[in-house]
Design a protein around this motif. Structure first.
Motif, PDB file in Angstrom:
ATOM      1  N   ALA A  65     -21.464  14.870  14.479  1.00 45.93           N
ATOM      2  CA  ALA A  65     -22.188  15.716  13.539  1.00 45.93           C
ATOM      3  C   ALA A  65     -21.232  16.678  12.851  1.00 45.93           C
ATOM      4  O   ALA A  65     -20.258  17.144  13.442  1.00 45.93           O
ATOM      5  CB  ALA A  65     -23.293  16.496  14.249  1.00 45.93           C
ATOM      6  N   THR A  66     -21.507  16.947  11.589  1.00 47.34           N
ATOM      7  CA  THR A  66     -20.848  18.006  10.836  1.00 47.34           C
ATOM      8  C   THR A  66     -21.853  19.151  10.727  1.00 47.34           C
ATOM      9  O   THR A  66     -23.010  19.009  11.147  1.00 47.34           O
ATOM     10  CB  THR A  66     -20.468  17.519   9.431  1.00 47.34           C
ATOM     11  N   PRO A  67     -21.467  20.296  10.165  1.00 47.67           N
ATOM     12  CA  PRO A  67     -22.470  21.349   9.968  1.00 47.67           C
ATOM     13  C   PRO A  67     -23.616  20.938   9.064  1.00 47.67           C
ATOM     14  O   PRO A  67     -24.642  21.618   9.017  1.00 47.67           O
ATOM     15  CB  PRO A  67     -21.648  22.486   9.340  1.00 47.67           C
ATOM     16  N   HIS A  68     -23.482  19.797   8.353  1.00 47.24           N
ATOM     17  CA  HIS A  68     -24.474  19.415   7.358  1.00 47.24           C
ATOM     18  C   HIS A  68     -25.353  18.229   7.734  1.00 47.24           C
ATOM     19  O   HIS A  68     -26.421  18.055   7.161  1.00 47.24           O
ATOM     20  CB  HIS A  68     -23.779  19.097   6.036  1.00 47.24           C
ATOM     21  N   GLN A  69     -24.925  17.396   8.689  1.00 45.62           N
ATOM     22  CA  GLN A  69     -25.692  16.193   8.984  1.00 45.62           C
ATOM     23  C   GLN A  69     -25.222  15.559  10.290  1.00 45.62           C
ATOM     24  O   GLN A  69     -24.156  15.884  10.805  1.00 45.62           O
ATOM     25  CB  GLN A  69     -25.558  15.179   7.846  1.00 45.62           C
ATOM     26  N   GLY A  81     -26.093   8.220   7.903  1.00 49.53           N
ATOM     27  CA  GLY A  81     -26.218   9.665   7.840  1.00 49.53           C
ATOM     28  C   GLY A  81     -27.657  10.092   8.024  1.00 49.53           C
ATOM     29  O   GLY A  81     -28.567   9.524   7.404  1.00 49.53           O
ATOM     30  N   ARG A  82     -27.877  11.088   8.884  1.00 47.52           N
ATOM     31  CA  ARG A  82     -29.234  11.558   9.184  1.00 47.52           C
ATOM     32  C   ARG A  82     -29.401  13.032   8.803  1.00 47.52           C
ATOM     33  O   ARG A  82     -28.474  13.824   8.930  1.00 47.52           O
ATOM     34  CB  ARG A  82     -29.559  11.371  10.666  1.00 47.52           C
ATOM     35  N   SER A  83     -30.613  13.375   8.398  1.00 48.64           N
ATOM     36  CA  SER A  83     -30.939  14.725   7.968  1.00 48.64           C
ATOM     37  C   SER A  83     -30.824  15.717   9.122  1.00 48.64           C
ATOM     38  O   SER A  83     -31.310  15.466  10.222  1.00 48.64           O
ATOM     39  CB  SER A  83     -32.367  14.753   7.412  1.00 48.64           C
ATOM     40  N   ARG A  84     -30.217  16.857   8.848  1.00 48.03           N
ATOM     41  CA  ARG A  84     -30.171  17.931   9.848  1.00 48.03           C
ATOM     42  C   ARG A  84     -31.523  18.638   9.964  1.00 48.03           C
ATOM     43  O   ARG A  84     -31.777  19.354  10.926  1.00 48.03           O
ATOM     44  CB  ARG A  84     -29.097  18.942   9.463  1.00 48.03           C
ATOM     45  N   ALA A  85     -32.387  18.422   8.958  1.00 43.13           N
ATOM     46  CA  ALA A  85     -33.677  19.098   8.946  1.00 43.13           C
ATOM     47  C   ALA A  85     -34.725  18.391   9.785  1.00 43.13           C
ATOM     48  O   ALA A  85     -35.546  19.026  10.442  1.00 43.13           O
ATOM     49  CB  ALA A  85     -34.189  19.249   7.513  1.00 43.13           C
ATOM     50  N   VAL A 381     -22.044  18.678  19.220  1.00 42.69           N
ATOM     51  CA  VAL A 381     -22.072  20.040  18.681  1.00 42.69           C
ATOM     52  C   VAL A 381     -21.639  19.991  17.216  1.00 42.69           C
ATOM     53  O   VAL A 381     -20.489  19.659  16.928  1.00 42.69           O
ATOM     54  CB  VAL A 381     -21.148  20.967  19.487  1.00 42.69           C
ATOM     55  N   PRO A 382     -22.532  20.317  16.254  1.00 40.88           N
ATOM     56  CA  PRO A 382     -22.191  20.200  14.833  1.00 40.88           C
ATOM     57  C   PRO A 382     -21.119  21.171  14.377  1.00 40.88           C
ATOM     58  O   PRO A 382     -20.397  20.897  13.431  1.00 40.88           O
ATOM     59  CB  PRO A 382     -23.521  20.490  14.128  1.00 40.88           C
ATOM     60  N   GLY A 383     -20.990  22.331  15.003  1.00 45.43           N
ATOM     61  CA  GLY A 383     -20.043  23.330  14.539  1.00 45.43           C
ATOM     62  C   GLY A 383     -20.622  24.152  13.406  1.00 45.43           C
ATOM     63  O   GLY A 383     -21.802  24.038  13.049  1.00 45.43           O
ATOM     64  N   GLY A 384     -19.782  25.011  12.823  1.00 46.65           N
ATOM     65  CA  GLY A 384     -20.258  25.880  11.757  1.00 46.65           C
ATOM     66  C   GLY A 384     -21.322  26.825  12.271  1.00 46.65           C
ATOM     67  O   GLY A 384     -21.284  27.286  13.408  1.00 46.65           O
TER      68      GLY A 384
END
Length: 405
Positions: A65-69, A81-85, A381-384
């Motif tokens: 995961a990135t901070p965005h997805q 790619g999957r939505s973080r929401a 852990v996505p970070g950010g």
């Protein structure tokens, strides 16, 4: 540390043209006109709590995961790619249709996700959700290690027939388009770890560590005689040598050893527990958290934290889980899966550990909807400033976005 996660096959929501329409160029790079989907949107709201169930067919790749997805590879080397929401699929890039997926690396600075299958290295654009490039490795070779840094992705490749695993080569490819930069044959341990930062890339052959210039592949330094390094850990600009997780109970384990990244000279290092190291994380502020287990009676291990700048052991937390991450100056893992209550997420201050008080006190997540101990869960852990972590349930495959305790 790559983990098992979701995979998607079939319908392409936002990816590249079918594999049959792509043609490799003279350098082995495959290009194809991207097919955009109007619904492809990697960022569609803040991180929220959600659960996304997965079929067994969709749970055979690796996830990160990135901070965005959230991004997962597929069994055939595709990327999703999957939505973080809400965890829904925003985009997908198909794989080669055969072979086994390799490592997954997310390069946020380059806006790329990298993976491999069979001979192919593949990259997806994290911002647009389309295939960025695909490149073939030399015949008879497969990627056994990937790392991204300094606008390049570095692939450690080995014979696909399982031959001499010291017959390796390290190749550098431009992250933007997959163009080859250099490739050097070398002796290395495919399980020994691969690190890249500060315009250098590091490998170990199980004994000595070699640093190479990231631009040319030319060796620039090696560890001095007598410095053993079966396993190389890195993070935050630090390099640490530990023993191998494959060590038997009657095998001598070299002590924990921090290395100077520029010269690979040994630096003063805390005395470790003497147990067998399994996995580890290094923070940007010089704290190593190392999972150490008994070589004679594995399964009853502990996470031990070491200060690398002022060499000393900071704390110990017994647990059977090797899944962990670092977020906001805290260490996150699972409580012991073998005793009551059912396993939960716990976060603790990196320096204070389980004995911290006040703002540094440990924090527990609410009890999960599923019993994590039965699921053998993985942790991402996505970070950010995500404020969430993603738990991957393996027995009943699902992704769980959970608020960071």
């Amino acid at each position: 540390m790559p983990v098992s996660g979701a995979a998607l096959v079939g319908l392409v929501l936002g990816g590249c043209a079918p594999a049959g329409d792509a043609r490799p160029d003279e350098g082995g790079r495959t290009t194809a006109p991207p097919v955009r989907s109007a619904s492809a949107s990697p960022v569609d709201g803040p991180w929220r709590a959600w659960v996304s169930s997965l079929s067994a067919e969709k749970a055979s790749g690796a996830c990160g995961a990135t901070p965005h997805q959230v991004v997962c590879s597929t069994a055939s080397g595709g990327l999703v790619g999957r939505s973080r929401a809400d965890g829904t699929v925003n985009w997908a890039v198909p794989g080669s249709g055969g072979g086994k997926s390799g490592p997954l690396v997310l390069g946020s600075a380059d806006e790329r996700a990298f993976t491999s299958s069979e001979r192919a290295l593949r990259a997806a654009n994290l911002r647009t959700g389309v295939q960025a490039w695909s490149r073939q490795l030399p015949a008879g070779r497969v990627a056994v290690g990937l790392v991204a840094a300094d606008r390049n992705v570095y692939a450690l490749d080995a014979p696909s027939d399982g031959g001499d695993d010291t017959d390796l080569a390290l190749g550098a490819y431009r992250a933007s388009d997959g163009s080859p930069v250099w490739r050097e044959e070398l002796h290395a341990d495919p399980d020994g770890g691969l690190a890249a930062f500060g315009s250098r890339i590091y490998t170990t052959d199980g004994t000595k560590v070699t640093a190479r210039d990231a631009r040319t592949g030319t060796p620039t330094a090696t560890t001095p005689p007598g410095t053993e390094c079966p396993r190389l850990l890195s993070g935050g600009g630090y390099l640490v040598c530990t023993g191998s997780p494959a060590s038997a109970s009657d095998t001598f384990l070299p002590p924990l050893q921090r290395l100077a990244p520029a010269t690979l000279r040994p630096l003063a290092t805390a005395v470790d527990s003497g147990m067998k190291p399994e996995s580890g994380l290094v923070s940007r502020k010089g704290v190593l958290v190392l999972y150490e287990d008994s070589a004679e009676d594995p399964g009853a291990g502990a996470w031990n934290a070491y200060d690398l700048e002022r060499p000393r052991r900071l704390w110990s937390y017994p647990t059977s889980s090797q899944e962990a991450g670092l977020a906001h100056g805290r260490f996150v893992t699972f409580t012991d899966a073998y005793g009551p209550p059912k396993s939960r997420l716990i976060s603790m201050d990196l320096r204070a550990g389980p004995e911290g008080t006040g703002a540094a006190a440990p924090r527990l997540s609410p009890p999960p909807q599923q019993a994590w101990d039965g699921e053998r869960p993985a942790l991402i852990v996505p970070g950010g400033d995500a404020g969430h972590v993603v738990v991957v349930a393996r027995i009943h495959p699902a992704l769980h976005s959970v608020p960071l305790p």
